[in-house]
Scaffold this active site. Structure first.
Site, PDB file in Angstrom:
ATOM      1  CB  SER A  35      -0.850   0.019   1.277  1.00 20.82           C
ATOM      2  OG  SER A  35      -1.273   1.344   1.550  1.00 20.82           O
ATOM      3  CG  ASP A  70      -4.971   1.737   1.100  1.00 22.85           C
ATOM      4  OD1 ASP A  70      -3.867   1.434   1.582  1.00 22.85           O
ATOM      5  OD2 ASP A  70      -5.880   0.901   0.911  1.00 22.85           O
ATOM      6  N   GLY A  90      -9.264   3.003   6.958  1.00 19.44           N
ATOM      7  CA  GLY A  90      -9.154   4.441   7.202  1.00 19.44           C
ATOM      8  C   GLY A  90      -7.747   4.936   7.432  1.00 19.44           C
ATOM      9  CG  PHE A  91      -6.309   6.377   9.926  1.00 22.14           C
ATOM     10  CD1 PHE A  91      -7.615   6.255  10.398  1.00 22.14           C
ATOM     11  CD2 PHE A  91      -5.826   7.643   9.586  1.00 22.14           C
ATOM     12  CE1 PHE A  91      -8.433   7.373  10.540  1.00 22.14           C
ATOM     13  CE2 PHE A  91      -6.638   8.767   9.741  1.00 22.14           C
ATOM     14  CZ  PHE A  91      -7.942   8.633  10.218  1.00 22.14           C
ATOM     15  N   GLY A  92      -3.296   3.772   7.830  1.00 22.13           N
ATOM     16  CA  GLY A  92      -2.213   2.793   7.878  1.00 22.13           C
ATOM     17  C   GLY A  92      -1.659   2.732   9.287  1.00 22.13           C
ATOM     18  CG  ASP A 148      -5.378  -3.588   3.289  1.00 21.64           C
ATOM     19  OD1 ASP A 148      -5.969  -2.869   2.468  1.00 21.64           O
ATOM     20  OD2 ASP A 148      -4.523  -3.152   4.078  1.00 21.64           O
ATOM     21  N   GLY A 149      -3.918  -4.897   6.307  1.00 23.43           N
ATOM     22  CA  GLY A 149      -3.995  -4.193   7.588  1.00 23.43           C
ATOM     23  C   GLY A 149      -3.101  -4.831   8.624  1.00 23.43           C
ATOM     24  N   GLY A 150      -2.011  -4.144   8.946  1.00 20.30           N
ATOM     25  CA  GLY A 150      -1.101  -4.655   9.977  1.00 20.30           C
ATOM     26  C   GLY A 150      -0.321  -5.868   9.537  1.00 20.30           C
ATOM     27  N   GLY A 208       1.879  -2.073   4.209  1.00 16.64           N
ATOM     28  CA  GLY A 208       2.232  -0.663   4.089  1.00 16.64           C
ATOM     29  C   GLY A 208       3.362  -0.348   5.049  1.00 16.64           C
ATOM     30  CB  SER A 209       3.403   0.956   8.510  1.00 13.47           C
ATOM     31  OG  SER A 209       2.427   0.028   8.910  1.00 13.47           O
TER      32      SER A 209
HETATM   33  C1  DX5 Z   1      -6.563   0.779   5.908  1.00 10.34           C
HETATM   34  C2  DX5 Z   1      -5.515   0.636   4.829  1.00 10.34           C
HETATM   35  C3  DX5 Z   1      -4.248   0.011   5.412  1.00 10.34           C
HETATM   36  C4  DX5 Z   1      -3.114  -0.054   4.442  1.00 10.34           C
HETATM   37  C5  DX5 Z   1      -2.013  -0.945   4.958  1.00 10.34           C
HETATM   38  O1  DX5 Z   1      -7.668   1.435   5.389  1.00 10.34           O
HETATM   39  O2  DX5 Z   1      -6.046  -0.177   3.770  1.00 10.34           O
HETATM   40  O3  DX5 Z   1      -4.568  -1.287   5.854  1.00 10.34           O
HETATM   41  O4  DX5 Z   1      -3.540  -0.505   3.252  1.00 10.34           O
HETATM   42  O5  DX5 Z   1      -1.446  -0.271   6.009  1.00 10.34           O
HETATM   43  P1  DX5 Z   1      -0.566  -1.022   7.101  1.00 10.34           P
HETATM   44  O6  DX5 Z   1       0.188  -2.139   6.393  1.00 10.34           O
HETATM   45  O7  DX5 Z   1       0.341   0.045   7.619  1.00 10.34           O
HETATM   46  O8  DX5 Z   1      -1.540  -1.541   8.093  1.00 10.34           O
END
Ligand code: DX5
Length: 223
Positions: free
Chosen positions: A8, A35, A142-144, A175-177, A197-198
């Site tokens: 992401s 995203d 909503g957020f990374g 997707d997410g964490g 992402g992060s």
């Molecule tokens: C949430 C985003 C995040 C992003 C990935 O809406 O979709 O999940 O893609 O971010 P990380 O890998 O930092 O959770």
């Protein structure tokens, strides 16, 4: 199904997005995920289609747009025109989900259904003939940088069983964490496409991160 590692670009250097896309492409990512957030369905506001179109020439790999937008129907063609080959949308944001997934396919691109943590897998059951990807969110959209929801692993396993029963060639994305400490759990539960992402940005290099995450996922999928 081969494991796919997809960044992401939410954590990218937003002043150098094109260069980061080029570097991710060189690092061997399978696609790049944008995203897209509208500040209505989710609190954050991110990438318009023109930004994605500007970055399109910097990478050869595919682009996918994860539209976290309320009533995205009119936006979808603009993200296809910007160069996205896969459009992922949340069913609860749509007036008529079945019709919209069909309309994405009618634009000549692939369609994905995104399920937020509280959204049941049942929302996907009657559109599996219209989608190429099911995304099980492992954070609230909503957020990374959020923490992985391990409680989603039974849902991932349920989705894997549903897709295997249907026999269609549908990707199961999470997707997410997703990072070195969490990718194995989601892979063991049945996911084969991983958004990071992060965590990916925390590696010494994108290439090291892509290789490490891919190795961890492949090992867990075959264990
Ligand atoms: C949430 C985003 C995040 C992003 C990935 O809406 O979709 O999940 O893609 O971010 P990380 O890998 O930092 O959770």
């Amino acid at each position: 199904m081969n494991v796919k590692i997809i960044p992401s670009v939410l954590p990218a250097d937003l002043a150098r997005l094109g260069e980061d896309c080029a570097a991710l492409d060189r690092a061997g990512v399978d696609r790049i995920q944008w995203d897209v957030m509208d500040g209505v369905f989710v609190p954050n506001l991110t990438f318009g289609p023109d930004i994605i179109a500007a970055c399109r020439p910097y990478a050869a790999c595919g682009f996918e747009a994860h539209l976290m937008c309320w009533r995205p129907e009119e936006l979808i063609p603009r993200y296809v025109d910007a160069g996205c080959e896969l459009i992922i949308v949340h069913p609860e944001t749509l007036r008529q989900p079945h019709q919209t997934y069909q309309s994405i396919r009618n634009l000549g691109v692939r369609a994905g259904i995104a399920l937020s943590p509280a959204t049941p897998l049942a929302f996907a059951e009657h559109v599996l003939d219209l989608v190429d990807l099911v995304l099980v969110m492992t954070v609230n959209p909503g957020f990374g940088g959020q923490s992985y929801l391990r409680t989603m692993e039974p849902k991932i396993a349920e989705a894997r069983a549903l897709l295997d029963r249907g026999g269609q060639d549908i990707e199961l994305e999470v997707d997410g964490g997703i990072g070195p400490d969490t990718i194995a759990g989601s892979a063991a539960a049945g996911a084969d496409v991983f958004i990071s992402g992060s965590a990916l940005w925390r590696y010494e290099s994108f290439a090291e991160g892509v290789e490490d995450l891919r190795t961890r996922a492949e090992k867990a999928r075959t264990a």
